[in-house]
Enzyme design. Structure first.
Site, short mmCIF file in Angstrom:
data_model
loop_
_atom_site.label_atom_id
_atom_site.label_comp_id
_atom_site.label_asym_id
_atom_site.label_seq_id
_atom_site.Cartn_x
_atom_site.Cartn_y
_atom_site.Cartn_z
N SER A 179 0.76 -1.25 -0.04
CA SER A 179 0.05 -0.04 0.10
C SER A 179 1.05 1.13 -0.09
CB SER A 179 -0.84 -0.07 1.16
OG SER A 179 -1.40 1.45 1.61
N TYR B 251 -2.18 -1.20 10.17
CA TYR B 251 -2.21 -1.35 8.66
C TYR B 251 -0.80 -1.07 8.14
CZ TYR B 251 -3.56 -2.24 3.90
OH TYR B 251 -3.86 -2.52 2.48
#
Length: 287
Positions: free
Chosen positions: A144, A157
């Site tokens: 990401s 995350y």
């Protein structure tokens, strides 16, 4: 059908929906044989039908990547059916939203790490001997933008996505000269179900007005990365400004992240086009 991946064997984890589904379909359209893996057998069966409708050969293997036995069965089934693995796309994973001071933060990190990091590591380690035996192969790890720059309220995350990036960078150097390529993909906010259940007010501030990428956009980037041997891909390209600022100075990176909380700035960079993540997701029924 585009045959640029004709008869190549592509394994996609987390393939029952979202980015994984789109990746499986994108490679199927280009002539690949597809192996799809995910925990949910019924949704996996639906994707299998979609892949088959494109004229591609497909093997569906319900798999929990956190189970070593399930991972071994996935790779064994793939080799039994197709004899090789040309591309492995590690897409399975989860995401949690919450402040670092929240009571659930430790557990959020552990759950995300188990699904998104250790599962990926186990699948990769099981596939590498097969690729080494072939003298070729590509490992694609889905990270990401937060695998390079963390945002507030998404620390659990970001911790795991940083680890995915580090693992990918290390692995790429270790397999150099073996015929195996490693690509890591860093998409920004994407229209998947990852954060469907997150309260909009709890989202990282820049995310609240960003228009998400489509899963098809990300899938196309994965195909191009494999075809061209790209080591790292950031989506959208304008997100590189954030990562460049962070690399130059954490202070500058934080300033850019703060600026992205302002809709006019995000709009100027093409990252806010009027439809937010929650508006996009809630316009589609829950799976």
């Amino acid at each position: 059908m585009d045959s640029c991946f004709g008869s190549k064997v592509v394994v996609v984890t987390g393939a029952s929906r979202g980015i994984g589904r789109s990746i499986a379909l994108a490679f199927a359209r280009r002539g690949a044989h597809i192996v799809i893996a995910a925990r949910t057998a019924d949704r996996l069966a639906e994707v299998q039908d979609e892949v088959r409708a494109l004229g591609a050969k497909v093997l569906s293997v319900p798999t929990d990547v956190t189970s070593p036995n399930a991972v071994s069965a996935l790779l064994a089934s793939t080799v039994d059916r197709f004899g090789r693995i040309d591309v492995l796309v590690n897409n399975a994973g989860i995401g949690k939203v919450g402040r670092t001071e929240s009571a659930t933060f430790d557990d959020d990190v552990l759950q995300t790490m188990r699904a998104s990091l250790f599962g990926m590591i186990d699948v990769t380690r099981a596939a590498l001997p097969i690729m080494r035996g072939q003298g070729s192969g590509t490992v694609v790890n889905m990270s990401s933008v937060m695998g390079r720059k963390a945002f507030a309220q998404f620390g659990s995350y970001a911790i795991v996505m940083h680890a995915v990036s580090a693992f990918s960078d290390s692995l790429r150097q270790e397999v150099a000269g073996s015929g195996i390529q490693v690509s890591v993909i860093h998409p920004a906010l994407t229209a998947t179900d990852l954060l469907r259940d997150a309260d909009e007010a709890a989202m990282p501030p820049p995310f609240r007005h960003m228009t998400p990428l489509s899963s098809d956009d990300v899938a196309h980037a994965v195909v191009i990365a494999v075809r061209r041997g790209k080591r790292r891909v950031v989506l959208p390209r304008t997100a590189n400004m954030l990562l460049l600022g962070e690399a130059f100075s954490p202070r500058l990176g934080d300033l850019i992240a703060t600026a992205l909380t302002k809709r006019p700035v995000a709009r100027m960079l093409g990252m806010s086009r009027g439809t937010t993540y929650h508006e996009t997701i809630l316009s589609h029924p829950a799976p």
